[in-house]
Design an enzyme around this catalytic site. Structure first.
Site, mmCIF file in Angstrom:
data_model
loop_
_atom_site.group_PDB
_atom_site.id
_atom_site.type_symbol
_atom_site.label_atom_id
_atom_site.label_comp_id
_atom_site.label_asym_id
_atom_site.label_seq_id
_atom_site.Cartn_x
_atom_site.Cartn_y
_atom_site.Cartn_z
ATOM 1 N N CYS A 109 26.995 -10.954 42.765
ATOM 2 C CA CYS A 109 26.031 -10.524 43.778
ATOM 3 C C CYS A 109 25.524 -11.713 44.586
ATOM 4 C CB CYS A 109 24.859 -9.795 43.123
ATOM 5 S SG CYS A 109 25.300 -8.141 42.559
ATOM 6 N N GLU A 135 27.638 2.606 36.827
ATOM 7 C CA GLU A 135 28.544 2.199 35.754
ATOM 8 C C GLU A 135 29.736 3.149 35.658
ATOM 9 O OE1 GLU A 135 25.254 0.035 32.875
ATOM 10 O OE2 GLU A 135 26.144 1.922 32.213
ATOM 11 N N GLU A 144 22.487 -4.495 43.753
ATOM 12 C CA GLU A 144 22.380 -5.361 44.935
ATOM 13 C C GLU A 144 23.574 -5.154 45.873
ATOM 14 O OE1 GLU A 144 22.157 -6.168 41.715
ATOM 15 O OE2 GLU A 144 20.956 -7.969 41.404
ATOM 16 N N CYS A 177 23.464 -11.344 39.525
ATOM 17 C CA CYS A 177 24.586 -11.995 38.839
ATOM 18 C C CYS A 177 25.361 -12.865 39.841
ATOM 19 C CB CYS A 177 25.493 -10.936 38.218
ATOM 20 S SG CYS A 177 26.471 -10.004 39.423
ATOM 21 N N CYS A 234 26.910 -3.425 40.792
ATOM 22 C CA CYS A 234 25.498 -3.789 40.716
ATOM 23 C C CYS A 234 24.703 -3.154 41.864
ATOM 24 C CB CYS A 234 25.334 -5.294 40.799
ATOM 25 S SG CYS A 234 26.122 -6.213 39.472
ATOM 26 N N ASN A 248 22.481 0.484 40.344
ATOM 27 C CA ASN A 248 23.717 0.152 39.634
ATOM 28 C C ASN A 248 24.458 1.422 39.243
ATOM 29 O OD1 ASN A 248 21.626 0.586 37.705
ATOM 30 N ND2 ASN A 248 22.793 -0.459 36.125
HETATM 31 ZN ZN LIG Z 1 25.374 -8.243 40.300
#
Ligand SMILES: [Zn+2]
Length: 143
Positions: free
Chosen positions: A114, A63, A74, A111, A72, A61
């Protein structure tokens, strides 16, 4: 638009009983935790994907102070694959996460964004992508 049906099956397994490819994907996900840029949340996520030829690609990830710009692990892994090796099938994606207490104890799942991206990659490659969620309770195999 027709109806679609999705089936999700969850199975808890001991990590050291998984195949070599699965374990390689998990080890990449763990390695990616150190590559996470997560100064705002303190929550590092790593993903390792096993490709049809047995090779592994990772993502972590990333940020940003502007929250919507965060990405993310993924999706970083899948977009990395698409940008570098388009057309290569994904067999499995291993995911793990770490907070200030170490690798998480309970499973975290991708999430919604994703899941949407994973679903589209599954449709493109016309085969499912297995998800492995690695938690601390399985960590003994990697000490
Ligand atoms: Zn995600």
């Amino acid at each position: 638009m027709g109806n679609t049906e999705q089936e999700i099956r969850l199975k808890e397994v001991q990590a050291d009983l998984l195949s070599e490819g699965d374990q390689n994907a998990i080890q990449e996900a763990i390695r990616q935790l150190d590559l996470s840029y997560s100064p705002y949340s303190g929550f590092s996520v790593g993903a390792g994907i096993e490709l049809e030829d047995g090779s592994i690609i990772g993502g972590s990830n990333q940020e940003n102070a502007s929250y919507p710009l965060c990405m993310c692990a993924e999706r970083v892994a899948l977009y990395h694959l698409s940008a570098s090796r388009p057309g290569t099938k994904v067999l499995t994606m291993a995911i793990t996460a770490r907070n200030q207490n170490g690798i998480i104890e309970r499973a975290v799942f991708p999430c919604g964004a994703c899941r949407q991206v994973i679903l589209e990659y599954e449709r493109i490659q016309n085969s499912p992508i297995r998800l492995l969620i690695y938690t601390r309770s399985d960590q003994s195999a990697y000490r």
